[in-house]
Design a protein around this motif. Sequence first.
Motif, PDB file in Angstrom:
ATOM      1  N   SER A 545      -6.188   4.180   0.377  1.00 37.41           N
ATOM      2  CA  SER A 545      -5.493   2.958  -0.057  1.00 37.41           C
ATOM      3  C   SER A 545      -5.275   1.988   1.093  1.00 37.41           C
ATOM      4  O   SER A 545      -5.557   0.793   0.977  1.00 37.41           O
ATOM      5  CB  SER A 545      -4.142   3.321  -0.689  1.00 37.41           C
ATOM      6  N   CYS A 546      -4.764   2.505   2.230  1.00 34.09           N
ATOM      7  CA  CYS A 546      -4.429   1.602   3.338  1.00 34.09           C
ATOM      8  C   CYS A 546      -5.264   1.829   4.596  1.00 34.09           C
ATOM      9  O   CYS A 546      -5.153   1.068   5.556  1.00 34.09           O
ATOM     10  CB  CYS A 546      -2.943   1.710   3.677  1.00 34.09           C
ATOM     11  N   TYR A 548      -5.038   4.456   6.646  1.00 32.86           N
ATOM     12  CA  TYR A 548      -4.337   5.279   7.649  1.00 32.86           C
ATOM     13  C   TYR A 548      -5.168   6.524   7.982  1.00 32.86           C
ATOM     14  O   TYR A 548      -5.710   7.183   7.089  1.00 32.86           O
ATOM     15  CB  TYR A 548      -2.969   5.691   7.103  1.00 32.86           C
ATOM     16  N   GLU A 585       2.072   6.137   5.715  1.00 37.65           N
ATOM     17  CA  GLU A 585       2.182   4.692   5.906  1.00 37.65           C
ATOM     18  C   GLU A 585       2.563   3.971   4.619  1.00 37.65           C
ATOM     19  O   GLU A 585       3.482   3.171   4.583  1.00 37.65           O
ATOM     20  CB  GLU A 585       0.848   4.130   6.436  1.00 37.65           C
ATOM     21  N   CYS A 586       1.820   4.258   3.514  1.00 38.12           N
ATOM     22  CA  CYS A 586       2.027   3.480   2.285  1.00 38.12           C
ATOM     23  C   CYS A 586       2.509   4.320   1.114  1.00 38.12           C
ATOM     24  O   CYS A 586       2.779   3.776   0.036  1.00 38.12           O
ATOM     25  CB  CYS A 586       0.743   2.742   1.897  1.00 38.12           C
TER      26      CYS A 586
END
Length: 851
Positions: A545-546, A548, A585-586
Amino acid sequence: MDIAKVIVDVPVRSTDRPFDYSIPESLKLWIEIGSRVAVPFGHRTVQGFVVSLESGETGSVSGLKPIQEVLDLIPPLSPELVELADWMSRKYACRRISSLQAMLPTALKGKAERLISLGESADDLSAADGTDGFFPEEELFAMFTDTESEEREITEFVRRAGEVSMKQLTRSFPDAAETVKFMLRRGVLSESQSIKDKMGKKKIKVVDLTMDVDSAREALDGFPARSARQKEVLTFLIEMAAMLPLPLKKVLAVLQVTAGTVKGLEEKGYIEIGEIEVYRDPYQGRDFKPSKPLPLTLEQQSVYSRIAATVDEQQHEVFLLHGVTGSGKTEIYLQCIQRCLDQGRQAVVLVPEISLTPQMVERFKGRFGSGVAVMHSRLSAGERYDEWRKIREGKATVAVGARSAVFAPFTNLGLIIMDEEHETSYKQEENPKYHARDVAVRRAEQCGAAVILGSATPSLESYHAARSQSDIHFSPVLLEMPSRALGNPLPKVQVVDMREELKDGNRSMFSRRLHAALAERLERGEQTVLLLNRRGFSTFVMCRSCGYVATCPECDISLTFHSRSNNLRCHYCGHAEPAPQLCPECGSEHIRFFGTGTQRVEEELGKLFPGIRVIRMDVDTTTEKGSHEKLLGQFRDKKADVLLGTQMVAKGLDFPDVTLVGVITADSALNLPDFRAAEKTFQLLTQVAGRAGRHQLPGEVVVQSYTPEHYSIIHASGHDYHAFVRDELKHRRGLHYPPYCRLILVTLSHEQLPLLLRLAENYALNIQGKARQLRWYGSLDKLSADALDLLGPVASPLPRLKGRYRFQCMIKWRGSIDAVGLARQVAAELEDSARDTGLQISIDVDPQMLM
């Protein structure tokens, strides 16, 4: 000889020189060059090594501190090894104590121990109550206050023992630290220091008769009925008289009697219980099938005759033996060793740690029996110490081991063999950063011994030196064996383009060809070796998703996922943490594992071929002692269909039923920031391909690659070493890399990045300035014989490790200039000016790892 020059075990630059000590009259007969001694240094006692002896004037000797004690009756180092250590310190820019310590087993790396004995004032304390120093313990508390009674308890404890270590004293009186300090200040107790080794000789209790067998039989008749168990013990010892003395543990176990029963017999005078020294033998109880010399092929005979002539003449010469996999290099080694032993000389065989398999040990033990000492890291510290002692005491004539075996304490060395000489593991990555090949050549030169460097894929440095004969330090004689000893062909190699597999919809880690070949072997009951140059389950963890990526908090490197423990590990500093279920992170659930590790391949094999029997060999499955031997034994006994592993399955294995070798990712090493990447890839593929079809059954090799057009993969598939050398040397010559120059890698590290950058720039400027003054500095493109160039400073490929930022400079040079001395001098000047900053400088001469 009144003065001993001693290198002390204080690893700082200011002490990297010999210190003078006087030799007491009582120690003169015991101290030699190479002796290990305890000496006063400042306010403490340290270990040191005698590196030379001199006669001194009475006045000059009287002001010197005396040597306190000699730590070994026989010096652990010969004068030849002391000289070798001095050479190593100059060549590899390391401290002399580091070189000397590298030559000894861990057990002899002694440390100072604080010893407590009674002081001069102890008698005053005991006389105060008229007890003459001895008193009933039950009266202590009635007669004195708490502190006084504690002092008397401590005094009596030390008096009984004569001398105790501070560790023993604090363990017996854990709350008396202040009292002990007070007693030391008043002179009731006295403190001294002594060097104690980490490990001593192993001793066991044994039982023996104190009389002859006939007298013991007569004594049996007089035993009363109540002593039936003692009579049983005595009867057993009479029956086993030929094997006496017997271990006490064995007597207790066989007869199921108590130690008190045996002790009672000793009190009656029939037996005695004593101690004997025993060797910790890592191969105790193992029977090695004796082997005899095999008939040599014409190729082998030609090579053997050339080496044997040099061994017979007891001359120093270096041979580079280039023989394809299966050409019979090991048999050459064995017969050359026998030639050496027939002359009353000794031999050292160096093998990469990863190749020191039970098969390799069996070959040498089977030929030379108990005369072989084996030295490698999988032995316990005690076993390594006893194998080293076997060599020093003349009980072994052949040493087989990893790189440190080059220091085996032989006194009449005639031959050094270095198998798989191309292996980078022969270079030590910690101080002293020596290369076993260069040390072996130097040591052989000292004692007039021959050296054999053997490999199917010699390092380019060695091969170029042999072909050109232009290296001023190292010019071996090239001997070649291009055919297999049994006459069977080298295995057919098929390279599969994994990009095409992906285009055709195959997203598996196994190509269709490798999958089909595996199925064929399972059907025919043949065996397969699969190589993956990684361990763990996957190489990194990333959030889709992000973006990381889980990284080590101390090092700039991604963490590796291990499924069995369900954690992430750093393979550099050892940091471990649980695998995340959500992205830190997210918070996304889309956290995935990328890459391929040995654990994942093992799981995939189980899904594709239900019931397949897989043995996985990597660092994670071979941590326990004896695990290599156990796993390979199971594979040899056909208890598995597939041997899956990292580099340790690529070398030294010889199984008759292995007909398929699969390389899952051939390119992994090609992408490393290392000028030797192509060479390492070629060597690994050639070595692992050589595991197939070594006997009657034909072999096949399937190499999976995403860059099948790379010359290292093309030439490895054709078993064409000479074509690879031609292509690789073109690249090396154009970029000025070895063998066309030599390298020094200087790595500077600090916790603060701005300060590190400034210091690294200062180092580079100082090197350039001094090299210009000496007229060394300039481009290596010029034709001058002596030249030096500098690259950097730049951030290291691993820019942060264990919390420290890292920058590196690369010094390239050729000719006879002292580039090592220059690098060391500038490092010393920079360390002086930055002493309080915490700067660390590492100098690696002829580096094998550039990370």
